[in-house]
Design a protein around this motif. Structure first.
Motif, PDB file in Angstrom:
ATOM      1  N   UNK A  69      50.881  45.956  44.722  1.00  0.00           N
ATOM      2  CA  UNK A  69      50.411  44.584  44.930  1.00  0.00           C
ATOM      3  C   UNK A  69      50.658  43.724  43.699  1.00  0.00           C
ATOM      4  N   UNK A  70      50.473  44.303  42.518  1.00  0.00           N
ATOM      5  CA  UNK A  70      50.742  43.559  41.290  1.00  0.00           C
ATOM      6  C   UNK A  70      52.215  43.172  41.218  1.00  0.00           C
ATOM      7  N   UNK A  71      53.105  44.098  41.549  1.00  0.00           N
ATOM      8  CA  UNK A  71      54.537  43.809  41.525  1.00  0.00           C
ATOM      9  C   UNK A  71      54.860  42.638  42.443  1.00  0.00           C
ATOM     10  N   UNK A  72      54.247  42.634  43.619  1.00  0.00           N
ATOM     11  CA  UNK A  72      54.511  41.582  44.603  1.00  0.00           C
ATOM     12  C   UNK A  72      53.985  40.227  44.126  1.00  0.00           C
ATOM     13  N   UNK A  73      52.749  40.201  43.653  1.00  0.00           N
ATOM     14  CA  UNK A  73      52.123  38.938  43.241  1.00  0.00           C
ATOM     15  C   UNK A  73      52.748  38.395  41.957  1.00  0.00           C
ATOM     16  N   UNK A  74      53.112  39.301  41.068  1.00  0.00           N
ATOM     17  CA  UNK A  74      53.631  38.882  39.763  1.00  0.00           C
ATOM     18  C   UNK A  74      54.924  38.082  39.884  1.00  0.00           C
TER      19      UNK A  74
ATOM     20  N   UNK B  74      50.728  42.260  33.082  1.00  0.00           N
ATOM     21  CA  UNK B  74      49.650  43.048  32.488  1.00  0.00           C
ATOM     22  C   UNK B  74      49.600  44.455  33.075  1.00  0.00           C
ATOM     23  N   UNK B  75      48.886  45.323  32.405  1.00  0.00           N
ATOM     24  CA  UNK B  75      48.634  46.642  32.967  1.00  0.00           C
ATOM     25  C   UNK B  75      47.369  46.575  33.824  1.00  0.00           C
ATOM     26  N   UNK B  76      47.241  47.518  34.723  1.00  0.00           N
ATOM     27  CA  UNK B  76      46.070  47.572  35.594  1.00  0.00           C
ATOM     28  C   UNK B  76      45.139  48.681  35.124  1.00  0.00           C
ATOM     29  N   UNK B  77      43.880  48.349  35.020  1.00  0.00           N
ATOM     30  CA  UNK B  77      42.838  49.332  34.766  1.00  0.00           C
ATOM     31  C   UNK B  77      41.909  49.344  35.966  1.00  0.00           C
ATOM     32  N   UNK B  78      41.484  50.514  36.376  1.00  0.00           N
ATOM     33  CA  UNK B  78      40.646  50.648  37.563  1.00  0.00           C
ATOM     34  C   UNK B  78      39.296  51.240  37.173  1.00  0.00           C
ATOM     35  N   UNK B  79      38.253  50.620  37.688  1.00  0.00           N
ATOM     36  CA  UNK B  79      36.902  51.075  37.381  1.00  0.00           C
ATOM     37  C   UNK B  79      35.988  50.717  38.552  1.00  0.00           C
ATOM     38  N   UNK B  80      34.991  51.523  38.795  1.00  0.00           N
ATOM     39  CA  UNK B  80      34.005  51.194  39.815  1.00  0.00           C
ATOM     40  C   UNK B  80      32.985  50.239  39.214  1.00  0.00           C
ATOM     41  N   UNK B  81      32.852  49.066  39.822  1.00  0.00           N
ATOM     42  CA  UNK B  81      31.932  48.042  39.320  1.00  0.00           C
ATOM     43  C   UNK B  81      30.971  47.633  40.418  1.00  0.00           C
ATOM     44  N   UNK B  82      29.768  47.272  40.027  1.00  0.00           N
ATOM     45  CA  UNK B  82      28.733  46.946  41.003  1.00  0.00           C
ATOM     46  C   UNK B  82      28.817  45.516  41.510  1.00  0.00           C
ATOM     47  N   UNK B  83      29.299  44.594  40.694  1.00  0.00           N
ATOM     48  CA  UNK B  83      29.154  43.183  41.076  1.00  0.00           C
ATOM     49  C   UNK B  83      30.410  42.336  40.892  1.00  0.00           C
ATOM     50  N   UNK B  84      31.563  42.951  40.676  1.00  0.00           N
ATOM     51  CA  UNK B  84      32.780  42.163  40.502  1.00  0.00           C
ATOM     52  C   UNK B  84      33.950  42.872  41.172  1.00  0.00           C
TER      53      UNK B  84
ATOM     54  N   UNK C 299      43.912  40.890  50.760  1.00  0.00           N
ATOM     55  CA  UNK C 299      42.731  40.571  49.952  1.00  0.00           C
ATOM     56  C   UNK C 299      42.891  41.118  48.528  1.00  0.00           C
ATOM     57  N   UNK C 300      43.494  42.293  48.423  1.00  0.00           N
ATOM     58  CA  UNK C 300      43.775  42.859  47.102  1.00  0.00           C
ATOM     59  C   UNK C 300      44.718  41.938  46.338  1.00  0.00           C
ATOM     60  N   UNK C 301      45.722  41.404  47.045  1.00  0.00           N
ATOM     61  CA  UNK C 301      46.668  40.491  46.403  1.00  0.00           C
ATOM     62  C   UNK C 301      45.976  39.219  45.923  1.00  0.00           C
ATOM     63  N   UNK C 302      44.988  38.746  46.682  1.00  0.00           N
ATOM     64  CA  UNK C 302      44.234  37.569  46.242  1.00  0.00           C
ATOM     65  C   UNK C 302      43.496  37.853  44.933  1.00  0.00           C
ATOM     66  N   UNK C 303      42.825  38.990  44.852  1.00  0.00           N
ATOM     67  CA  UNK C 303      42.076  39.323  43.638  1.00  0.00           C
ATOM     68  C   UNK C 303      43.016  39.411  42.443  1.00  0.00           C
ATOM     69  N   UNK C 304      44.174  40.025  42.642  1.00  0.00           N
ATOM     70  CA  UNK C 304      45.137  40.154  41.543  1.00  0.00           C
ATOM     71  C   UNK C 304      45.634  38.781  41.113  1.00  0.00           C
TER      72      UNK C 304
END
Length: 251
Positions: free
Chosen positions: A154-159, A170-180, A204-209
């Protein structure tokens, strides 16, 4: 009747509206945003943000109109989510959300352990079908592998739509977050994405990116930020609304 809490840290106000025989309490933060935004967090907190120019009475009416949606999601977090987390045993028949769709789990005994998606099912093959810890670890590892692949794709597509603005990818970091859903890490030139996003549709993932990439050009959520976002993704508000409906988080 609305009320104001005398304690307003960081400019956050506390109000309430009556909805039927129930009371909806919510926080209101005044900031430079284009629309009145309403979110329900996993802790069942109802949060509203609005421009300082929006009258309070309009916001109270807005929250009241959203009453059915608010109560539905509050009950979801109160009744469904905690129970499902406690009872999750990774047995055949359990339902899991993946890329905007619901899939049924099928657990099979096999020497060659692994997870695969086929049709409307997620197949979990494990040597010992009664070993819940092993099943959970296999499933979680598979989901994280999927998240890494989908988020990178998705990053490749949006970028591609931002290359001309001289923003290094940018690089992608993944983490479980409660409110973001995500966060822009400008200093380290990375974007942080919520692992839970793998449950959402790809658009929706593309929107967030795109939202987080836009922060490299416009730090704050101001008129220029939303103008740029709208120019590159005219339907971003619809995509965000789907996120808020399916997996409620505060972006």
């Amino acid at each position: 009747m609305p009320y104001d809490d005398t304690n307003k840290p960081n400019g956050v106000e506390h109000h309430q509206v009556e909805y039927g025989d129930q009371v909806i309490r919510f926080t209101l933060e005044r900031k430079n945003v284009k629309n009145v935004n309403l979110h329900i967090k996993p802790d069942m907190t109802v949060a509203v943000s609005a421009n300082p120019s929006v009258p309070l009475e309009f916001i109270l009416d807005f929250v009241k109109q959203k009453g059915p949606w608010i109560m539905k999601n509050v009950h979801y977090f109160k009744d469904v989510q905690p129970e499902s987390e406690r009872k999750r045993e990774f047995v055949s028949g359990e339902s899991f959300q993946f890329l905007g769709k619901q899939y049924r789990l099928r657990v099979e005994e096999a020497q060659d352990e692994g997870v695969m998606l086929d049709g409307g099912f997620i197949y979990l093959r494990v040597k010992n079908v009664t070993d819940t810890v092993r099943k959970r670890n296999l499933f979680d590892q598979w989901m994280r592998e999927q998240a890494n692949g989908v988020f990178s794709e998705s990053l490749e597509k949006v970028y591609l739509s931002l290359q001309k603005y001289d923003i290094p990818k940018p690089e992608i970091q993944i983490r479980t977050m409660k409110a973001r859903w995500g966060s822009c890490l400008r200093d380290s030139h990375a974007i942080l994405l919520n692992f839970e996003l793998i449950k959402a549709p790809k658009y929706c993932i593309e929107y967030v990116i795109l939202h987080e990439l836009t922060h490299f050009l416009h730090k704050n959520h101001n008129e220029r930020f939303y103008g740029f976002l709208s120019a590159l993704m005219p339907d971003w508000e619809k995509r965000k609304a789907i996120l808020d409906e399916e997996i409620v988080r505060d972006l």
